[in-house]
Write an enzyme that holds these catalytic residues in place. Structure first.
Site, PDB file in Angstrom:
ATOM      1  N   GLU A 245     -31.687 -24.405 -72.985  1.00 56.56           N
ATOM      2  CA  GLU A 245     -30.652 -23.537 -73.548  1.00 56.56           C
ATOM      3  C   GLU A 245     -29.394 -23.630 -72.681  1.00 56.56           C
ATOM      4  O   GLU A 245     -29.332 -24.376 -71.710  1.00 56.56           O
ATOM      5  CB  GLU A 245     -31.142 -22.083 -73.601  1.00 56.56           C
ATOM      6  CG  GLU A 245     -31.427 -21.482 -72.233  1.00 56.56           C
ATOM      7  CD  GLU A 245     -32.039 -20.092 -72.299  1.00 56.56           C
ATOM      8  OE1 GLU A 245     -32.240 -19.575 -73.409  1.00 56.56           O
ATOM      9  OE2 GLU A 245     -32.333 -19.523 -71.225  1.00 56.56           O
TER      10      GLU A 245
ATOM     11  N   ASP B 208     -24.768 -14.615 -68.659  1.00 50.98           N
ATOM     12  CA  ASP B 208     -24.346 -15.736 -69.519  1.00 50.98           C
ATOM     13  C   ASP B 208     -22.829 -15.946 -69.527  1.00 50.98           C
ATOM     14  O   ASP B 208     -22.206 -16.019 -70.599  1.00 50.98           O
ATOM     15  CB  ASP B 208     -24.822 -15.508 -70.963  1.00 50.98           C
ATOM     16  CG  ASP B 208     -26.296 -15.159 -71.054  1.00 50.98           C
ATOM     17  OD1 ASP B 208     -27.082 -15.753 -70.295  1.00 50.98           O
ATOM     18  OD2 ASP B 208     -26.654 -14.306 -71.887  1.00 50.98           O
TER      19      ASP B 208
END
Length: 348
Positions: A249, A44
């Site tokens: 997301e 991420d």
């Protein structure tokens, strides 16, 4: 005897064909980039350039030996990586923030982001509170690598996961956030959380990410969170059935030649897509895929300009082969003359 030889030849030919197919597949999946660091698992990536140096704010994956149902993304701290240039030495600067030092902590420190303003660095992070509901917190520090000290409570009015902090041309800051399924965004309606809310059905409108302008203190919302308006190629709202294009997301925002590029992961179909607009609030119109699916279930990126070139930071599961133990990578990103992004396949 002839029958035996025929069967043997057929068997050998079958094995050879299988070997050739397997070799072709392996060759096809040869990665174009290597992990930036191998001493820990990272995912991420949210990347920023502060004072001419590159800083990577990422999740820190660990193996906690729990069932693979979303709870296996355990993450208990953040490590900030840094490097002077693309391709240069990558430094792990150690623990920047630990879950044990966050007063309202429950579990699961997921994808973070960071910003700088007036001598202070701000680390934004999603974390489940003691009621197991994801909120977004903020921590501050005097160095880009931390240590960061968390505020005693999450940002009022925040929820779900994957915060992305964006500085607009006029100096205003906006926080984008949200993730469906494990990120719980689909469970929120008009600011109210309901744990029994099911995931959207294919014929229902897709869940939209959220955005809120920040106050000058960088620790609070200047307004209630709004939906980020996203439209398909025909200017129509997305339905859940379009799960190869709709938001799941991993929001990221960047500016290129005056246009706002809102990029995100489609989650269960594993694409990184983007949409373009003329305002930080949107509406954003879908334009295409940035990154094709990578090894591992999740996909999450950030886009940043460094020394005149644009780069895509992302992760896959090359090191471990397990989707909850990932590794951060980088590759160059290129635009066409019309401003569209040339899609990237992370494998040769």
């Amino acid at each position: 005897m002839l029958h035996f030889n025929y069967r043997t030849a057929f068997f050998v030919a079958t094995l050879m064909a299988a070997f050739l197919v397997s070799s072709a597949q392996q060759k096809k999946r040869l990665p174009i980039s290597q992990p930036l660091i191998t001493s820990i698992y990272t995912a991420d990536p949210a990347v920023h350039v502060f004072n001419g140096k590159i800083y990577i704010y990422n999740s820190h994956d660990i193996d906690a030996a729990v069932p693979a149902n979303g709870d296996h993304f355990v993450m208990k701290d953040y490590h900030v990586l840094s490097m002077d240039s693309i391709g240069g030495k990558v430094t792990d600067n150690g623990v920047a923030l630990d879950i044990k030092d966050i007063p309202w902590a429950g579990r699961q420190l997921w994808a973070p982001d960071a910003a700088y303003k007036n001598g202070t660095y701000y680390l934004y992070f999603p974390l489940k509170d003691k009621q197991d509901v994801f909120r977004i917190g903020v921590a501050t520090g005097k160095k880009p690598t931390g240590p960061f000290k968390a505020e005693p409570a999450p940002i009022k009015g925040s929820y779900s996961t994957d915060p992305c902090i964006f500085k607009d041309k006029d100096g205003s800051y906006y926080l984008y956030f949200g993730g469906i399924w494990g990120g719980q965004l689909h469970r929120w309606t008009n600011g109210v959380y309901d744990s029994t809310t099911p995931q959207r059905k294919p014929d229902e409108l897709a869940v939209l990410p959220k955005v809120a302008k920040l106050n000058a203190d960088m620790k609070s919302f200047a307004e209630p969170a709004k939906e980020v308006v996203m439209l398909d190629e025909n200017g129509k709202p997305f339905y859940e059935a379009s799960n190869d294009k709709r938001f799941f997301e991993g929001a990221w925002m960047h500016l290129y030649k005056g246009k706002y590029y809102f990029s995100y992961s489609t989650g269960d179909t594993h694409n990184i897509c983007y949409a373009m607009g003329n305002s930080p609030y949107g509406p954003f119109t879908y334009k295409g895929i940035i990154l094709k699916p990578v090894d591992g279930w999740t996909s999450h990126t950030s886009i940043v300009q460094i020394k005149g070139k644009w780069y895509l930071f992302y992760h896959d599961a090359q090191l471990s082969g397990q989707t909850h133990l990932r590794n951060v990578k980088v590759t160059e990103l290129k635009y066409r003359k019309d401003g569209s992004i040339i899609p990237i396949d992370a494998y040769k």
